[in-house]
Motif scaffolding. Structure first.
Motif, PDB file in Angstrom:
ATOM      1  N   LYS A 206       5.753   3.692 -17.126  1.00 61.02           N
ATOM      2  CA  LYS A 206       5.241   2.365 -17.484  1.00 61.02           C
ATOM      3  C   LYS A 206       6.004   1.809 -18.684  1.00 61.02           C
ATOM      4  O   LYS A 206       6.375   0.634 -18.712  1.00 61.02           O
ATOM      5  CB  LYS A 206       3.749   2.435 -17.807  1.00 61.02           C
TER       6      LYS A 206
ATOM      7  N   GLN B 112       4.722   3.295  -4.090  1.00 60.55           N
ATOM      8  CA  GLN B 112       4.079   4.042  -5.160  1.00 60.55           C
ATOM      9  C   GLN B 112       4.179   3.260  -6.458  1.00 60.55           C
ATOM     10  O   GLN B 112       5.219   2.696  -6.786  1.00 60.55           O
ATOM     11  CB  GLN B 112       4.743   5.399  -5.329  1.00 60.55           C
ATOM     12  N   LYS B 113       3.081   3.254  -7.175  1.00 62.81           N
ATOM     13  CA  LYS B 113       3.065   2.589  -8.467  1.00 62.81           C
ATOM     14  C   LYS B 113       3.293   3.640  -9.546  1.00 62.81           C
ATOM     15  O   LYS B 113       2.826   4.764  -9.425  1.00 62.81           O
ATOM     16  CB  LYS B 113       1.723   1.901  -8.680  1.00 62.81           C
ATOM     17  N   PRO B 114       4.009   3.304 -10.610  1.00 65.57           N
ATOM     18  CA  PRO B 114       4.246   4.280 -11.664  1.00 65.57           C
ATOM     19  C   PRO B 114       2.949   4.599 -12.406  1.00 65.57           C
ATOM     20  O   PRO B 114       2.398   3.767 -13.118  1.00 65.57           O
ATOM     21  CB  PRO B 114       5.258   3.603 -12.582  1.00 65.57           C
ATOM     22  N   GLU B 115       2.440   5.800 -12.204  1.00 68.52           N
ATOM     23  CA  GLU B 115       1.202   6.214 -12.859  1.00 68.52           C
ATOM     24  C   GLU B 115       1.495   6.900 -14.192  1.00 68.52           C
ATOM     25  O   GLU B 115       0.651   6.938 -15.066  1.00 68.52           O
ATOM     26  CB  GLU B 115       0.416   7.165 -11.942  1.00 68.52           C
ATOM     27  N   ASN B 116       2.673   7.437 -14.308  1.00 69.29           N
ATOM     28  CA  ASN B 116       3.050   8.151 -15.520  1.00 69.29           C
ATOM     29  C   ASN B 116       3.276   7.149 -16.654  1.00 69.29           C
ATOM     30  O   ASN B 116       3.980   6.160 -16.482  1.00 69.29           O
ATOM     31  CB  ASN B 116       4.346   8.931 -15.229  1.00 69.29           C
ATOM     32  N   PRO B 117       2.679   7.390 -17.840  1.00 70.00           N
ATOM     33  CA  PRO B 117       2.872   6.461 -18.964  1.00 70.00           C
ATOM     34  C   PRO B 117       4.344   6.271 -19.338  1.00 70.00           C
ATOM     35  O   PRO B 117       4.745   5.187 -19.762  1.00 70.00           O
ATOM     36  CB  PRO B 117       2.104   7.105 -20.113  1.00 70.00           C
TER      37      PRO B 117
ATOM     38  N   GLU C 141       0.822  -1.204   0.000  1.00 74.69           N
ATOM     39  CA  GLU C 141       0.000   0.000   0.000  1.00 74.69           C
ATOM     40  C   GLU C 141       0.860   1.260   0.000  1.00 74.69           C
ATOM     41  O   GLU C 141       0.520   2.261  -0.618  1.00 74.69           O
ATOM     42  CB  GLU C 141      -0.935  -0.002   1.203  1.00 74.69           C
TER      43      GLU C 141
END
Length: 64
Positions: free
Chosen positions: A39, A31-36, A28
């Motif tokens: 990715k 941080q997950k990579p939100e930026n394309p 939780e």
């Protein structure tokens, strides 16, 4: 006084549940990579890693 197998399994189960809770909290927080771009960069990194492994396997097969 010896502990029974059921008590040992219960203790192991509690320990695993605690580890699972800690792992869930860690996931939780991460941080997950939100930026394309990130990715695509992560996918490219996986591709390069796979090609590196294939190259090592190919080299070993050539030696044989």
């Amino acid at each position: 006084m010896e502990t029974s197998t059921a008590e040992n399994l219960t203790a192991i189960n509690r320990t695993l549940e605690k580890h699972n809770e800690i792992a869930q909290k860690m996931l939780e927080v991460m941080q997950k990579p939100e930026n394309p771009f990130f990715k695509v960069l992560a996918a490219a990194g996986l591709g390069v890693g796979a090609l590196g492994i294939i190259h090592v396997i190919d080299t070993i097969l050539k030696w044989l």
